[in-house]
Design an enzyme around this catalytic site. Structure first.
Site, PDB file in Angstrom:
ATOM      1  CG  ASP A  87      54.556  40.643  42.854  1.00  0.00           C
ATOM      2  OD1 ASP A  87      54.838  39.701  42.091  1.00  0.00           O
ATOM      3  OD2 ASP A  87      54.062  40.468  43.976  1.00  0.00           O
TER       4      ASP A  87
ATOM      5  CG  HIS B 172      58.825  39.562  43.065  1.00  0.00           C
ATOM      6  ND1 HIS B 172      57.732  39.026  43.709  1.00  0.00           N
ATOM      7  CD2 HIS B 172      59.375  40.436  43.941  1.00  0.00           C
ATOM      8  CE1 HIS B 172      57.625  39.562  44.918  1.00  0.00           C
ATOM      9  NE2 HIS B 172      58.616  40.419  45.078  1.00  0.00           N
TER      10      HIS B 172
END
Length: 440
Positions: free
Chosen positions: A260, A283
């Site tokens: 993430d 991310h």
């Protein structure tokens, strides 16, 4: 909506667990206290360092196995080390934490983590005994707070996340119906001058670090990793760094390998410094998300991010703000990304004002109200993954927001085939400094 940050005492089954962890004047079995003047003793136990001044040093017994809970010993040890001392967790030893701990009383204390601090994976216990935060329904095993706190060493803080990964598979953290709350590995709340140096943070059930209502927080030479032994249950939402209402946040010389956000300050985080950060399978380095809650003003500003490597991820340098019928407003201002190396990344540069996964028609009907100003992307280079064709940067401003003074300088981004990447932008006042195509 007014956000509150209160312990989730209403869900505690009994008060017995908290009573069991009251500090005691009696020294627990296996604990030792070494005088600051006992140089030979400090050296023998590994608590004498050229880099740090010697301190009164406390040691506690280690766990015999993964169910041998030493929470009470840990709490006694850090209380005994408080006000000028150090708690040493020895190399090669494991210390299992099976009860929530309130460490908000700290003052001028060090924790030398050379061993392993490991949380139990007793999901029913932790879901009823934790510290709860309204923001995205966050919970934590413990909370650290106070003044002048240093955590350092070569040991591991282990969130023991596999069971959480298995049981959360197929669910979403931002689903309004989600009730499977997962603990954050490290939370600092109402902390001033807290630093974390040298340690490994492993397999957090949810976010890895969450800094709340704090000032002057720093991480240096930290390694963050989250992995699963179950291919059908990957780690989710294991962000490296999240923050809320923080003034002064520094992350340097750090490696993050998770699924993430690598670094993602949340609302009202200011004076941010990031240097020499390596991110794999993430991310990206994101400002936000902000603007989530109705009527709430969110701010992220004054950030300098330099010398970052981003590999095999969804995003590189990202700004993200919520859109939708019931959201807030705010600004992302004075942000610099400089010397950013990306490889195999879907969106090397992106401004997303339709967060979180808002359908295009809803985003058009209820655009984001977060202004984005004074942004610089300088010397961003490398390759995209090709997932978006030849697009390597997408900067699309909400029609209900101001987006100005956003500049791209020295951008050298190509597709996997080596072709020059395309920059897409809409609604940016004054242009972005390079050739830009409309998204339409």
């Amino acid at each position: 909506m007014r956000l509150h940050f209160l312990p989730l005492v209403a869900l505690c089954a009994t008060t017995a667990s908290s009573l069991a962890f009251d500090s005691s004047t009696s020294q627990p079995p296996g604990a030792q206290v070494y005088s600051v003047n006992d140089a030979a003793g400090l050296k023998r136990i590994g608590a004498h360092h050229p880099k740090y001044h010697d301190r009164r040093t406390v040691t506690i017994r280690s766990s015999h196995n993964d169910t041998d809970d030493v929470s009470a010993d840990f709490l006694w040890g850090i209380r005994r080390a408080n006000h000028g001392g150090r708690l040493l967790l020895k190399k090669g030893q494991k210390y299992v934490i099976g009860r929530k701990l309130d460490l908000s009383f700290l003052d001028n204390v060090e924790v030398q983590l050379d061993g392993e601090l490991k949380f139990t994976d007793d999901v029913p216990y932790w879901q009823e005994n934790n510290f709860y935060y309204d923001f995205q329904k966050s919970i934590s095993f413990w909370r650290w707070g106070g003044h002048d706190v240093r955590i350092f060493g070569r040991g591991t803080l282990n969130g023991n996340g596999q069971r959480w990964y298995n049981e959360f598979a197929g669910q979403e953290i931002l689903d309004p119906d989600n009730t499977y709350y997962r603990p954050i590995l490290f939370v600092a709340e109402n902390a001033t001058r807290l630093s974390v140096e040298g340690i490994t943070e492993l397999n957090s059930p949810c976010w890895t670090n969450f800094l709340v209502n704090s000032k002057d927080i720093s991480f240096d030479n930290v390694f963050i990793n989250a992995y699963s032994t179950n291919a059908s249950a990957e780690p989710k939402n294991t962000d490296g760094f999240d923050s809320l209402n923080v003034n002064g946040l520094s992350v340097t010389n750090t490696r993050v390998d998770i699924g993430d956000d690598c670094f993602s300050p949340k609302p009202n985080t200011t004076n941010i410094f990031v240097q020499n950060l390596w991110c794999n399978n993430t991310h990206g380095v994101s400002m936000g998300s902000i603007g989530q809650y109705p009527g709430v003003l969110d701010i992220i500003e004054h950030a300098y991010i330099e010398n970052v490597t981003l590999l095999n991820g969804e995003n590189g340098a990202r700004l993200k703000a919520w859109a939708g019928e019931d959201v807030g407003y705010g600004r992302i201002n004075n942000i610099t990304y400089k010397n950013i190396h990306v490889e195999n990344t879907d969106y090397p540069i992106v401004l997303d004002q339709c967060y979180f996964n808002i359908p295009a028609d809803e985003c058009a009907s209820y655009p984001s109200q977060v202004n984005v100003t004074n942004i610089v992307f300088e010397n961003v280079y490398g390759t995209s993954s090709g997932a978006e064709g030849n697009v390597v940067a997408e900067l699309i401003c909400s029609p209900n927001a101001i987006c100005e003074d956003i500049k791209l300088k020295g951008i050298n981004l190509t597709t996997p085939e080596g072709e020059k990447g395309v920059v897409v932008c809409d609604g940016i006042s004054g242009g972005v400094g390079v050739e830009c195509q409309s998204s339409e």
